[in-house]
Design a protein around this motif. Structure first.
Motif, short mmCIF file in Angstrom:
data_model
loop_
_atom_site.label_atom_id
_atom_site.label_comp_id
_atom_site.label_asym_id
_atom_site.label_seq_id
_atom_site.Cartn_x
_atom_site.Cartn_y
_atom_site.Cartn_z
N VAL A 26 64.97 36.88 22.97
CA VAL A 26 64.94 35.53 22.79
C VAL A 26 65.01 34.93 23.95
O VAL A 26 65.86 35.65 24.87
CB VAL A 26 65.98 35.25 21.72
N ASP A 27 64.88 33.83 23.99
CA ASP A 27 65.01 32.89 25.27
C ASP A 27 66.08 31.68 24.84
O ASP A 27 65.85 31.18 23.47
CB ASP A 27 63.87 32.16 25.58
N VAL A 28 66.85 31.43 25.76
CA VAL A 28 67.78 30.10 25.63
C VAL A 28 67.33 29.11 26.68
O VAL A 28 67.27 29.48 27.68
CB VAL A 28 69.43 30.72 25.67
N ALA A 29 67.23 27.89 26.24
CA ALA A 29 66.98 26.94 27.41
C ALA A 29 68.28 26.66 28.20
O ALA A 29 69.41 26.39 27.97
CB ALA A 29 66.87 25.62 26.68
N GLY A 30 67.93 27.02 29.73
CA GLY A 30 68.94 27.15 30.51
C GLY A 30 68.78 25.85 31.40
O GLY A 30 67.96 24.98 31.27
#
Length: 313
Positions: A59-63
């Motif tokens: 998954v990707d998390v908005a950083g």
């Protein structure tokens, strides 16, 4: 070598590495991108025969500076909590792939979902960039926000080496929701290059004092090193008292051993009841070597048991 000696099993692994890595340069002397590539290739040998899990999801998390790659590792059977795992590599090398097998074993032994997270690396991204990324992932996890909605508590934070440093820094950050416990594996907690273990193990094998000095120079200049979120042993007694229950381990043949020993001694002097385990006869990074080293497998079992014990999971 002077100081503690490798166990027979560890000595055999070191002999194998001497052959496999013969002629390779010290990766900390290379441009960072080249050092990373060499470290990634070196860690491929430890990430074989990956243990089976119920599910693995990327998954990707908005950083703060773009997407942060994370991997959600769910063990078979009911998961009795969630652990954010922060990989080591001197704040400069490695990623969620280099630590895949270790993270999977932690999930199995802790009987918990492990979220392995990426973060920006030094020297291109020195302190506090990597820490900010870890805090971003932790905030999403504690808020039960997408993509972590549905993950169960209790919640823990864990990390090895520089990852343990970032895990401690996360807990020492102002206004951060505290985990229920933390698992800190052979962490970097100070910059005393004349500690007993730095003197005993200055030339390795494996991690050396010179390599650690280069990592520190990439990550945080001298003027930042009194910040407890850079060197957690600089934290006040009051801040250390507020930490959740901790499980620390250390490798006997490791320049960083004294960092963990000194942190545990400070915590004990404050009347806390944290846990510390010294693994004899092994070198820094030994928990990566679970395919060939019984002490590495045992370390994951001990850490998983500590998580269950500290959380009653």
């Amino acid at each position: 070598m002077n100081g503690p000696q490798p166990s027979p099993e560890m000595a055999a692994v070191l002999a194998r590495l001497a052959v496999e890595d013969a002629g390779l340069p010290d990766p900390t002397t290379l441009p960072a991108s080249e050092g990373r590539a060499q470290a990634a290739t070196a860690n491929e040998r430890w990430n074989v025969d990956l243990p089976t899990l119920a599910s693995v999801r990327n998954v990707d998390v908005a950083g703060p500076a773009g997407p942060l790659r994370c991997r959600i590792l769910v063990p078979e059977g009911p998961a009795r909590g969630t652990i954010l795992f922060i990989h080591g590599g001197g704040w400069s090398f490695c990623d969620i792939d280099t630590h895949e097998r270790s993270a999977r074993l932690l999930a199995i032994e802790a009987r918990a979902t492990v979220v392995s997270c990426s973060y920006r690396l030094a020297p291109e991204h020195p302190y506090p960039d990597g820490l900010q990324d870890c805090l971003t992932v932790w905030s999403a996890l504690t808020a039960n926000a997408a993509p972590f909605d549905g993950l169960r508590g209790p919640l823990a934070v864990a990390g090895d080496s520089a990852g343990a440093n970032l895990a401690a820094a996360l807990m020492l950050s102002e206004g951060v929701a505290q985990p229920d416990c933390a698992l800190l594996f052979y962490g970097v907690f100070d910059t005393d290059f004349e500690s007993p273990s730095y003197r005993e193990c200055a030339e390795g094998p494996g991690l050396t004092r010179t390599k650690m000095q280069r990592y520190w120079n990439w990550y945080a200049p001298q003027g930042q090193r009194d910040d407890p979120r850079v060197a957690p042993l600089r934290a006040s007694d009051a801040d250390l008292r507020r930490l959740p229950p901790l499980y620390l381990n250390a490798a006997e043949i490791d320049p960083l051993r004294s960092d963990s020993e000194r942190l545990f001694e400070r915590l004990a002097a404050l009347g806390r009841h944290d846990e510390f385990l010294l693994h004899p006869g092994v070198v820094h990074g030994f928990m990566q070597m679970t395919t060939v080293l019984d002490e590495a497998r045992q370390a994951h079992a001990e850490a998983g048991a500590a998580f269950r014990r500290m959380t009653n999971a």
